[in-house]
Scaffold this active site. Sequence first.
Site: not given
Ligand SMILES: Cc1ncc(C[n+]2csc(CCOP(=O)(O)OP(=O)(O)O)c2C)c(N)n1
Lengths: 329, 329, 325, 325
Positions: D60, D129
């Site tokens: 971000e 959240h």
């Molecule tokens: C700082 C932040 N930005 C955006 C999000 C929204 N978000 C939640 S999970 C996610 C994807 C994360 O992917 P990854 O780290 O690959 O984990 P996975 O879900 O594949 O286990 C996003 C963008 C968040 N929770 N925190």
Amino acid sequence: MKTVAPSARLDSELARRLLTQMQLIRRFEEKAAEMYAMGKIGGFLHLYIGQEAVAVGATAACRSDDYSVSSYREHGHCLAKGSDPRRIMAELFGRMDGLSKGKGGSMHLFDKGVNFLGGHGIVGAHLPLAAGAGFAIKYQGGDQVVLCYFGDGAVPEGEFHESLNLCALWKLPVVYICENNRYAMGTAIHRALAQTEIWRFAETYGIKGEAVDGMDVLAIRDCVGRAVERARREKVPTLIEARTYRFRGHSMRDPAGAIYRTKEEVEREKQRDPIVLFSERCLKDGALTEADLKLIEKAVADQVDEAVAFAEASPEPPPEELFTDVYKD
Amino acid sequence: MKTVAPSARLDSELARRLLTQMQLIRRFEEKAAEMYAMGKIGGFLHLYIGQEAVAVGATAACRSDDYSVSSYREHGHCLAKGSDPRRIMAELFGRMDGLSKGKGGSMHLFDKGVNFLGGHGIVGAHLPLAAGAGFAIKYQGGDQVVLCYFGDGAVPEGEFHESLNLCALWKLPVVYICENNRYAMGTAIHRALAQTEIWRFAETYGIKGEAVDGMDVLAIRDCVGRAVERARREKVPTLIEARTYRFRGHSMRDPAGAIYRTKEEVEREKQRDPIVLFSERCLKDGALTEADLKLIEKAVADQVDEAVAFAEASPEPPPEELFTDVYKD
Amino acid sequence: MAVMTYREALNLALREEMRRDPRVFVMGEEVGLYDGAYKVTQGLLKEFGEKRIVDTPICESGFTGIGVGAAMLGLRPVVEMMTFNFSILALDQIVNSAAKMCYMSGGQYNVPLVVRGPGGPAAQLAAQHSQSMETYFYHVPGLKVVRPSTPGDAKGLLKSAIRDDNPVIFIESETLYAIKGEVPEDPEYLIPLGVAAVRREGTDVTVIAYMGMLYRALEVAEELDKDGISVEIVDPRTLRPMDTATILGSVRKTHRCVVIEAGAGFAGMGSEIAATIQEEAFDDLDAPVARVTGENAPMPYARNLELLKTPSKAKILAAIRRVCA
Amino acid sequence: MAVMTYREALNLALREEMRRDPRVFVMGEEVGLYDGAYKVTQGLLKEFGEKRIVDTPICESGFTGIGVGAAMLGLRPVVEMMTFNFSILALDQIVNSAAKMCYMSGGQYNVPLVVRGPGGPAAQLAAQHSQSMETYFYHVPGLKVVRPSTPGDAKGLLKSAIRDDNPVIFIESETLYAIKGEVPEDPEYLIPLGVAAVRREGTDVTVIAYMGMLYRALEVAEELDKDGISVEIVDPRTLRPMDTATILGSVRKTHRCVVIEAGAGFAGMGSEIAATIQEEAFDDLDAPVARVTGENAPMPYARNLELLKTPSKAKILAAIRRVCA
Ligand SMILES: Cc1ncc(C[n+]2csc(CCOP(=O)(O)OP(=O)(O)O)c2C)c(N)n1
Ligand SMILES: Cc1ncc(C[n+]2csc(CCOP(=O)(O)OP(=O)(O)O)c2C)c(N)n1
Ligand SMILES: [Mg+2]
Ligand SMILES: [Mg+2]
């Protein structure tokens, strides 16, 4: 450290220009330090003395429509980019004819006229801004390049990583120049980084990284020149580590800078004064004469005196300036 | 990718334990998905289905007084660490007998009793927390180790870099396990990272990095085992990239996960179901019999049913719970 | 009772608490070898060694997160922000990890963390280095926020903050480090968080002020005394939890109130105090609660503009006269 | 006038502005290929291509900083926060780069940036959240902060935000995306920033509310109508700059005021509004300005506790009755 053989023949015009710029930065800042001691300048004042070759060499590798952006230690970068020393001094004095009407001060020099995107006070924060400028250039179909100067202290910050990844991923025309002066305030680099060869961070992102002698203005010009060409043609970023040293303390409030480094070390490094080294080189190569050096010295001194006179004569910003520029109408 | 020859002889007790845990996670989550569809569980629900080998293999390499910490996709890590499935289910139901009295929910499972330092919802934010736990262990003169699980999506965040640098610089006993399931929500890894071989980030920090087949519970156990030993003995961090796949959508609100990946891809990856692979291996090696498998299946099903019954029977937290735990008195 | 500077009082509090409790450690940029950017931690490295006085690289989010993680395992970290301006980079760790951990875990993991350092206006440091940062914290359930105005408070409140089982944001002031005052030497001298101090008794008007603004208010009060206006001054000391009882008690006596705040006025601490007073003591008020705040502009560098940005004595004086008219 | 959802109205505003001005581009997590985590950007990738609809990795601070840098060079970025909760990681870039650039550069570099996305309470998303994030922004000089409550406002205000030459924080709501309302199809339909809307006329009491709380207030007003209490409802729409004139005008008419706010109450938007009203319209008030706010606790996950956390209709009703008593 990779070093680069300086270009074979040293052109007199170029020599004069580079030396004049380095001298201007040096004398300007020595004068600023004086003015600070006299209370004409307030706040923080971070001197670039010792590092002049980096800004001057790097800027010399660019076109004037390229961009630069820097940290709070940015007098040199702003001067090298072609800003009027009088307006910079007026800014340091907090006067109306300063670049930012006195509202920015030493840490926040901006000059839109020469594409200088500012001095920024939060360590690491301008690295994404540089990427943004690169993004805009590409978006607009331009072929300019962005130089982004920062200290070794910014490397442990998250934004270093975020910026390198984004620039490498999106192929943005940004040249990141880390001025490794071995200390972030009082913290020696080996106490801050698990990897002290900063240029090696480039590898992981699949971009080119290079270390260069930050005391050799021609080496810097060459090294940055290659990076700028790559950026201009292929829209790819580069990470350059310019190895340099700050001769003064971190800021005027840390004048000695003597807690964390020995006097001997400082004296030894001063032996590699980039201005002295380059002057000698110019004389040896016959690019400049002793008389030329004198002339340069004199011209620069005059320019600095003029800057002070200009700043002194400039009025304080009027009270209503407190509320202008908070928003653009 | 480096892979590791699974340990020669497969011990029956170990086989039973690993398979039971993986099955428990799988069935627990399948049931949770059902409960979500029925409205018993609210908010976000991120399933770990497909990735079970990572949590189970990694935890099997640890002592019970070691620590784990994870993201919001943490049911598996929490169960593997030994939490009571009944209390986890009650937490998902938002009930008083949940691990956090229903106040945390699916994304924020914590269990101090088994040294599970929580599920954390801000991507990347728990990487420094893991470093902090490692710092405390070293400070207290302990020899525990911290496992920190995170997704490929956390790698572009600044805190990834900050944490790896700090752990490498200060030699903290943390094993960072990136579960690379190739997508962060809908973003394939090559659209997020200039370097898609995540384990290679370790190099720059001068620490050990290793990739491992995230579908092979024994390979993970071995790989994490080596890292844990290093951490315990030498207090050094490791970065492990476990290559895995999530069989379901990002969360229950993205059930198909079909915009950004093809059905064929998903089907192909499901062929490497870690539970099926390990079951076959156990049978082939003679470590377990078909009858054993049935027994495990049955025991797990009972446990999950019991968890649901327990959760159903648990009361809602009383209104005053809104204001307790805001501060510790 | 010894006389010492605010800086020395903080230093003493740190020393005493570190001697008392081996779980307490100090972490931050330049806190060790450099003895602190503002010398608050002077001599601590020498006394306590590198294990407990930890110099960090520049990565506020990373090392604050380390503080939170370490606190979860039972340590009691004191994290220094070189200046609070930089805490904005650690805000996620403070707001989403430290402040919510106890709640999200249903009370299993509390976070006994102190984040301390100087904040508020400083001399000509311009827009990014001269901000009143408390506004980012006092709104947040799960945090406590302290602003100590005197050397004695600096000691007594910092010690309480370190012993508190919750995350405490402790914002000092560059411009106060050199002031001197009486400081009890008793190593058990603790000032409870959440208790305001009446700095000056008076009968005509209540002025609420802290840090640099408190001193400005005290000067103004002396001047107004000559005109027969008797000013009572309340220093909240802790902004969260706020000692509403003391404030209301004073206002119920004086029937008039002026709140002073160095930071930009819109939606600041003064807004909360004014809103609460009118809510709880409406019928006691003879005039609206007045706010004197920093102007709604970033901090300018130029000295003359800077002086206009922060509440001046003249503005404070005018506001008090206005509510007393 | 078309009837469409709030989500569609935002989508339309983005499309229209992107068609109108090639400098406008959209950047954020999942805005392109995924069509937006909440589908606000649905179809934009198809219409405008990858150059102008830019999917980012999760960083971000990095991509918001890219937005600021691009804006300095004349582009007009619209940066999506998947939810505003994550904007805390970009806060330094918003507060120290975007908001202060114009000032620090003496007007040379302005930052025409919009940061938008959903914020505020959402269903059972728990402490990290489900936060009312506007509090981190409306205090900051140099920012504008918008909270659009209706589909029509969503369109008209987003278009104004994109055309504004300053950084605008534009916080939508997950819980409103599906609501329907009338939306002018005119591509020049702009609602100026800084102008409140009177959502319901009334004579006995002014209620100030926005987003989900506005709808709750409207329902309560209908109920109170039956009891002969006539409620006027003002929706500020823009929190910074705040349309104080409209608010004061209404209060001068009704003499009573209740401010509703979803977020935690201490030092929130309600505090500012209450403080201003008592300051400016003290003699017009027949009762203190009442605040009904979210409770001072993190957001719990459990549904029953969550319902207690955010102002209920019963609490709003009680507050209105109280000030009207
Ligand atoms: C700082 C932040 N930005 C955006 C999000 C929204 N978000 C939640 S999970 C996610 C994807 C994360 O992917 P990854 O780290 O690959 O984990 P996975 O879900 O594949 O286990 C996003 C963008 C968040 N929770 N925190
Ligand atoms: C985010 C942040 N943290 C801390 C500071 C305080 N600070 C100002 S300069 C500095 C040292 C930076 O060192 P380096 O990046 O090496 O640059 P140099 O001063 O050597 O040019 C620090 C810690 C800051 N300005 N921003
Ligand atoms: Mg340095
Ligand atoms: Mg992933």
